[in-house]
Scaffold this active site. Structure first.
Site, mmCIF file in Angstrom:
data_model
loop_
_atom_site.group_PDB
_atom_site.id
_atom_site.type_symbol
_atom_site.label_atom_id
_atom_site.label_comp_id
_atom_site.label_asym_id
_atom_site.label_seq_id
_atom_site.Cartn_x
_atom_site.Cartn_y
_atom_site.Cartn_z
ATOM 1 C CB ALA A 98 -0.941 -0.009 1.202
ATOM 2 C CE1 TYR A 99 4.802 5.737 3.273
ATOM 3 C CE2 TYR A 99 6.688 4.553 2.393
ATOM 4 C CZ TYR A 99 6.142 5.688 2.962
ATOM 5 O OH TYR A 99 6.946 6.783 3.209
#
Length: 247
Positions: free
Chosen positions: A153-154
């Site tokens: 996600a990051y």
């Protein structure tokens, strides 16, 4: 120093970490600043003594309408907007493989890391276009270039931020507005302190200098990127990686 005298900035994530240090640096160098953060109490605790230079606004940067209202409030108070620095961000769940990623968590990370940066840029650009001048800095991450295992996600959200800086840099290249990104490796911030030790070691081991960057190092580079002197660089991603990335 008065590098930013008569300049008006908007900084997100201003109550902690990189946003806090950058804000203090720009205030010291003469800027007037709209300080945006979800934690309004922290803003009030961290910024004292410069009320004539500060507009503190507690705002959820994932709410497009409230972001637009906050930006308008800054512009109304100080008369213009010259600088935007997007520092608000989260890592989300880490040390987890992609097939185990929770979709809701991934969407939350994208909303804060990417969509909020889009909302703020969308809101400030009309003010910058009025004056044919502006400096926008999206804080990304080296993870957006290389991808950190266990941080889908990051990494993906920061890659999207880098892509946005490239697009916007080209779109506004003839207007006096520059749009760039900053890609730090591991910077010693509360966000990093909250990560699992194994995840931090994984990232630090990739850095040839074998250490985290400091908030001061990041703030100094950010200040240069949004300064009037940095006038012929746009759509670029500045590395701050201790030698990890050299491209």
């Amino acid at each position: 120093m008065n590098t930013f005298e008569n300049q008006v900035a908007v900084i997100t994530g201003a109550a902690s970490g990189l946003g806090l240090v950058i804000a203090h640096k720009l205030l010291y160098e003469g800027a007037r600043i709209g300080l945006l953060d979800l934690n309004e109490q922290a803003l009030n605790d961290e910024f004292v003594g410069n009320p004539e230079q500060e507009e503190r606004i507690g705002v959820d940067v994932t709410d497009e309408q409230r972001v637009a209202q906050a930006v308008a409030r800054v512009a109304e108070r100080f008369g213009k907007i010259d600088i935007l620095i997007n520092c608000a961000g989260i890592t989300g769940a880490t040390n987890i493989k992609s097939h185990e990623v929770d979709t809701a968590n991934l969407q939350k990370v994208f909303n804060i890391n990417f969509m909020a940066s889009f909302y703020t840029a969308k809101a400030v650009l009309p003010y910058m276009l009025q004056n044919n001048y502006g400096r926008i800095l999206h804080v990304a991450s080296i993870a957006g270039k290389e991808g950190n295992a266990g941080m889908l996600a990051y990494s993906a959200s920061k890659a999207a931020v880098i892509g946005m800086a490239k697009v916007q840099g080209k779109e506004y290249a003839e207007t006096g507005i520059t749009v760039n990104a900053l890609a730090p490796a591991v910077i010693q911030t509360p966000l990093v302190d909250a990560m699992p030790e194994a995840q931090v070691k994984y990232m630090t081991d990739k850095i040839p200098m074998k250490r985290c960057g400091t908030l001061e190092e990041a703030a100094n580079m950010a200040a240069f990127i949004v300064s009037p002197e940095n006038s012929f660089v746009t759509g670029f991603t500045f590395d701050l990686s201790g030698g990890r990335a050299t491209y």
